[in-house]
Design an enzyme around this catalytic site. Structure first.
Site, PDB file in Angstrom:
ATOM      1  N   HIS A 364       0.737  -1.308  -0.015  1.00 20.04           N
ATOM      2  CA  HIS A 364       0.116   0.053  -0.086  1.00 20.04           C
ATOM      3  C   HIS A 364       1.034   1.265  -0.062  1.00 20.04           C
ATOM      4  CE1 HIS A 364      -3.842  -2.102   0.808  1.00 20.04           C
ATOM      5  NE2 HIS A 364      -3.121  -2.736   1.424  1.00 20.04           N
ATOM      6  N   LYS A 555      -9.209  13.640   4.197  1.00 22.26           N
ATOM      7  CA  LYS A 555      -8.211  12.177   4.130  1.00 22.26           C
ATOM      8  C   LYS A 555      -7.226  12.719   5.226  1.00 22.26           C
ATOM      9  CE  LYS A 555      -7.181  13.449  -0.118  1.00 22.26           C
ATOM     10  NZ  LYS A 555      -7.131  12.416  -1.076  1.00 22.26           N
ATOM     11  N   ARG A 556      -6.399  11.660   5.701  1.00 30.81           N
ATOM     12  CA  ARG A 556      -5.117  11.624   6.781  1.00 30.81           C
ATOM     13  C   ARG A 556      -4.573  12.962   6.308  1.00 30.81           C
ATOM     14  NH1 ARG A 556      -4.789   7.887  11.148  1.00 30.81           N
ATOM     15  NH2 ARG A 556      -2.749   8.807  11.174  1.00 30.81           N
ATOM     16  N   LYS A 561       0.042  14.586   0.713  1.00 31.35           N
ATOM     17  CA  LYS A 561      -1.522  14.883   0.281  1.00 31.35           C
ATOM     18  C   LYS A 561      -1.626  16.380  -0.075  1.00 31.35           C
ATOM     19  CE  LYS A 561      -2.982  10.819   2.793  1.00 31.35           C
ATOM     20  NZ  LYS A 561      -3.688   9.842   1.854  1.00 31.35           N
ATOM     21  N   THR A 663      -8.762   6.390  -2.168  1.00 34.26           N
ATOM     22  CA  THR A 663     -10.222   5.701  -2.283  1.00 34.26           C
ATOM     23  C   THR A 663     -11.263   6.688  -2.112  1.00 34.26           C
ATOM     24  OG1 THR A 663      -9.997   4.751   0.025  1.00 34.26           O
ATOM     25  CG2 THR A 663      -9.504   3.115  -1.674  1.00 34.26           C
ATOM     26  N   LYS A 667     -15.023   7.479  -4.149  1.00 30.84           N
ATOM     27  CA  LYS A 667     -16.585   7.996  -3.307  1.00 30.84           C
ATOM     28  C   LYS A 667     -17.133   9.209  -3.508  1.00 30.84           C
ATOM     29  CE  LYS A 667     -14.469   5.521   0.453  1.00 30.84           C
ATOM     30  NZ  LYS A 667     -13.702   5.334   1.528  1.00 30.84           N
TER      31      LYS A 667
HETATM   32  C1  26Q Z   1       3.033   0.736  10.643  1.00 32.90           C
HETATM   33  C2  26Q Z   1       3.879   0.579  11.605  1.00 32.90           C
HETATM   34  C3  26Q Z   1       3.663   0.873  12.928  1.00 32.90           C
HETATM   35  C4  26Q Z   1       2.203   1.614  13.225  1.00 32.90           C
HETATM   36  C5  26Q Z   1       1.560   1.860  12.272  1.00 32.90           C
HETATM   37  C6  26Q Z   1       1.590   1.614  10.790  1.00 32.90           C
HETATM   38  C7  26Q Z   1       0.839   1.860   9.729  1.00 32.90           C
HETATM   39  C8  26Q Z   1      -0.656   1.863   9.919  1.00 32.90           C
HETATM   40  C9  26Q Z   1      -1.608   2.089   8.954  1.00 32.90           C
HETATM   41  C10 26Q Z   1       1.320   1.863   8.730  1.00 32.90           C
HETATM   42  C11 26Q Z   1       0.368   2.244   7.534  1.00 32.90           C
HETATM   43  C12 26Q Z   1      -0.847   2.326   7.710  1.00 32.90           C
HETATM   44  C13 26Q Z   1      -2.078   2.817   6.700  1.00 32.90           C
HETATM   45  C14 26Q Z   1      -1.365   2.959   5.470  1.00 32.90           C
HETATM   46  C15 26Q Z   1      -2.619   3.372   4.539  1.00 32.90           C
HETATM   47  O1  26Q Z   1      -3.865   3.445   4.760  1.00 32.90           O
HETATM   48  N1  26Q Z   1      -2.207   3.321   3.156  1.00 32.90           N
HETATM   49  C16 26Q Z   1      -3.346   3.601   2.019  1.00 32.90           C
HETATM   50  O2  26Q Z   1      -3.900   2.623   1.505  1.00 32.90           O
HETATM   51  C17 26Q Z   1      -5.126   3.003   0.974  1.00 32.90           C
HETATM   52  C18 26Q Z   1      -5.643   1.575   0.451  1.00 32.90           C
HETATM   53  O3  26Q Z   1      -4.882   0.825  -0.593  1.00 32.90           O
HETATM   54  C19 26Q Z   1      -4.647   3.671  -0.498  1.00 32.90           C
HETATM   55  O4  26Q Z   1      -5.842   4.007  -1.303  1.00 32.90           O
HETATM   56  C20 26Q Z   1      -3.781   4.832  -0.133  1.00 32.90           C
HETATM   57  O5  26Q Z   1      -3.051   5.532  -1.238  1.00 32.90           O
HETATM   58  C21 26Q Z   1      -2.734   4.390   0.834  1.00 32.90           C
HETATM   59  O6  26Q Z   1      -1.906   5.650   1.221  1.00 32.90           O
END
Ligand code: 26Q
Length: 719
Positions: A364, A555-556, A561, A663, A667
């Site tokens: 991702h 979004k985050r 972004k 995503t 929407k």
């Molecule tokens: C990793 C290590 C320690 C703590 C947290 C994490 C962690 C947690 C969540 C690392 C990444 C995430 C989330 C990533 C994420 O949401 N990525 C998004 O995924 C979407 C679905 O594929 C994409 O549409 C987005 O582009 C992408 O940013």
């Protein structure tokens, strides 16, 4: 004993109403006349749940008999959103439920608002998992989701004095009516200890992992209904608790407090969801969570295998697939090897054949700082046996690399599962690629860049492993559910097939020339904007004008972004209007929303800046009626259900090459906004689908952005 011939619960308004009354009086022991919330919500949830459970049991029974290949979706995050209206929609009883509640003098919308939105995820990755579960159930696919039941989900964002303030999300304060605890299916997970080798009676060396600490994983199941197809799949979330014996031992030794504190220590494993935060990387508890999810889910799979399957391993691979939602659950790869080698005594080749033909990995992110690594030393202390297995996987893998590229030691170092250095680190993405039969990115550009850059060495070795699966979102929640006005209008025009086959929306094209349709469409949009305006007023006290263009970026919060660019654009518009150049400035309301990771200082400053800029602009009568800026606090799935149907313009402005897919972009367009955006992530496929006339493209493409970064000199651009 359950009665197998119990008649199906009826779906008409009268039956639903009657059942609701029974639940209020017998299950909740209340009288229907007692108003205080949340009884109507609980009672209605339980009323619909009973109907789901019948279909759930039937789905399980049928799968048990037909024994299809199952996909096990392993994910750290599931952002499910509220379940009540979704249950009604997918059971096909929205109208009946509305009527049943009306007859009692209640409003379904108001009841649904009482539900807490479980925030068991950070953002896109977690919501994608929830959308996939919905779609798989709707397609009737045998998919089971596995995850963790965090006691605290993502913190709740409030804004104080313009700053983001984090508050704990106590989503379990009231019992969650959509979960079913299944203590009978608990599993034990081991940590720590050391390994011992001995020769068994056949002369083979067997490894035992001994002196471990045990934690119990208790499953809580959540039903995942398909759309009007009687299929109900399962999301199984694990909760950590101490083992009975463990407690009793200490208790008998006379220390009740220490027994209790052991229990509490065990329970911390699933106490909290980690925010996607660079400060939280490499933390021991997060690694414990990762192994806990992988080990409990695989143990559960073997339990089912013994119940249903032949118990032989010849067709195990044919019957199982494990989809890894990013590298977070990738420790499932050595764990599956461990079970096959140590518990079932398979040889390495057979165990590896099974593992590497059942594991599949979805990436991702391309951001190097976001690729997971673990300190080998920490990993060894917590998981000595899985680490030995990883070493063996690596040794065999590197010899394959050496065979293919003799003498290329640089390449071996680049591809190794272990990064050498002062502190050795385990590269989880490499482990995931080596252990999987399938590796995919989440949009075309993203998958191309994975092959070209981040995983290029692996692509050269195994080109056929790589593919693209562009993300999608469920049209049930994101159009039929959240925008009933537009959904009805579409269905009037082209029938209801689009709900399960979104391509059918193409049939709407001729209606663009139909003035009456356009008028009705505008009425729906205006009503949706009124609904969002009420939410904004409620959360911020700011009144926004629904005749202005709603320009939305939610979004985050992240630098890539470029919410910062959006705020600069607001300042630019403000200055233009103030200096009198506003003849061709479209009256606009800029809406921003999103959560910043707690220790991401730059992101938190962007939140503060957005709020301060909003305060200045909104207080200035010189721009009244022409420009408003709002930061919507507490962005989550439920907020998006109100936001996306109301947007006129969707801002998708990441630096090209950085957003894996996005995503939210989908929407907004499904709900009839146009997009302003860069050539990034799934924007590219969206633009192809909706036509360039509905997409205001700007900025560099990924190649030019990378080239510019080589010698980026902003001062020379300013000059
Ligand atoms: C990793 C290590 C320690 C703590 C947290 C994490 C962690 C947690 C969540 C690392 C990444 C995430 C989330 C990533 C994420 O949401 N990525 C998004 O995924 C979407 C679905 O594929 C994409 O549409 C987005 O582009 C992408 O940013």
């Amino acid at each position: 004993m359950p009665d197998p011939s119990a008649p199906p619960l009826q779906l008409d308004a009268e039956s639903i109403g009657a059942d609701y009354r029974r639940v209020i009086e017998t299950t909740l022991a209340r009288s229907e006349m007692e108003p205080p919330q949340p009884y109507p919500y609980r009672a209605l949830a339980l009323t619909l749940r009973r109907r789901l459970v019948q279909r759930w049991n039937e789905t399980r029974r049928e799968r048990h008999e037909t024994f299809p290949r199952r996909t096990h979706y392993l994910s750290f995050e599931y952002l499910l959103g509220r379940a009540l209206r979704n249950a009604a929609l997918n059971l096909g009883v929205t109208d009946e439920t509305t009527k049943a509640m009306e007859a009692i003098g209640l409003d379904l919308e108001e009841i649904a608002e009482e539900e807490r939105d479980p925030g068991l995820g950070n953002g896109g990755l977690g919501r994608l998992a929830a959308c996939f579960l919905d779609s798989c159930a709707t397609l009737g696919l045998p998919v089971i989701g596995y995850g963790l039941r965090y006691r605290y989900g993502l913190f709740r964002q409030t804004i104080r004095d313009g700053y983001q303030v984090e508050e704990p999300d106590i989503w379990l304060a009231e019992p969650y009516p959509w979960e079913v605890k299944r203590s009978d299916l608990s599993q034990v997970v081991h940590f720590g200890g050391r390994t011992e080798r001995r020769v068994d009676h056949t002369g083979r060396t067997r490894v035992e992992w001994v002196d471990t600490k045990e934690i119990v994983a208790e499953p809580f199941d959540i039903p995942i209904p398909g759309y009007k197809n009687a299929v109900v799949n399962t999301l199984r979330l694990w909760s950590a608790t101490a083992t009975q014996e463990f407690d009793l031992g200490e208790f008998n030794a006379g220390s009740f407090p220490s027994a209790v504190s052991s229990r509490q220590k065990a329970e911390t494993i699933t106490a909290v969801l980690y925010p996607n935060d660079s400060n939280e990387r490499g933390v021991e508890l997060r690694l414990r969570q990762q192994y806990f999810l992988a080990a409990a889910s695989l143990a559960d799979t073997f339990r089912r295998w013994h119940k249903e399957g032949s118990g032989e391993f010849d067709d195990f691979a044919e019957k199982h697939c494990f989809q890894l939602n990013d590298t977070h659950p990738a420790v499932a790869i050595p764990e599956l090897m461990r079970i096959l080698l140590d518990e079932y005594g398979l040889g390495w080749e057979q165990a590896w054949e099974i593992t590497s033909s059942t594991m599949a990995y979805t990436n991702h992110t391309l951001l190097p700082e976001a690729l997971e690594t673990w300190s080998v030393e920490l990993f060894e202390r917590l998981l000595p046996r899985p680490l030995e297995i990883i070493y063996e996987i690596n040794a065999r893998f590197l010899s394959e690399v050496a065979q293919r590229w003799p003498g290329d030691v640089d390449r071996q170092a680049r591809m190794s599962l272990i990064a050498e250095g002062p502190t050795r680190r385990l590269r989880m993405a490499h482990l995931a690629v080596v252990g999987s039969y399938s590796v995919n990115g989440v949009a075309k550009l993203h998958s191309d860049l994975l092959r070209r850059d981040v995983l290029h060495d692996f692509y050269e070795l195994w080109p056929d492993k790589f593919s693209n699966k562009t993300n999608g979102v469920t049209p049930r929640r994101w159009l039929a559910g959240c925008n009933p006005g537009l959904a009805d209008l579409i269905t009037e025009g082209i029938g209801e097939g689009w709900v399960t086959d979104l391509d059918e929306l193409e049939q709407l094209a001729p209606l663009a020339d139909d003035a009456a349709f356009r008028e009705q469409w505008a009425v729906v949009k205006r009503a949706n904007k009124e609904r969002l305006a009420r939410l904004v007023l409620d959360r911020t006290g700011i009144r926004i004008d629904t005749s202005t263009l709603f320009d939305v970026q939610v979004k985050r919060i992240h630098e890539y972004k470029r919410q910062l660019m959006n705020v600069l654009h607001a300042i630019h518009l403000y200055r233009r209007i103030r200096s009198g150049q506003h003849e061709d400035v479209q009256p606009r309301t800029i809406l921003l929303g999103g959560v910043a990771a707690p220790s991401y200082a730059a992101a938190k400053k962007i939140v503060k800046l957005a709020n301060n800029v909003a305060a200045v602009i909104n207080a200035d009568p010189a721009v009244a009626g022409r420009l408003r800026v709002v930061f919507i606090p507490g962005y989550n799935v439920s907020a998006m259900e109100v936001i996306c149907p109301a947007a006129d313009l969707s801002s998708q402005i990441s630096t090209a090459g950085k957003e894996a897919s996005g995503t939210g972009n989908m929407k907004f367009m499904m709900n009839g906004a146009v997009t302003i955006g860069t050539y990034d992530g799934a924007n590219i496929e969206i633009r192809e689908a909706v036509g360039p006339e509905n997409f205001f493209l700007f900025g560099l493409n990924a190649t030019d952005a990378t080239a510019l970064r080589e010698n980026y000199d902003p001062q020379s651009i300013l000059d």
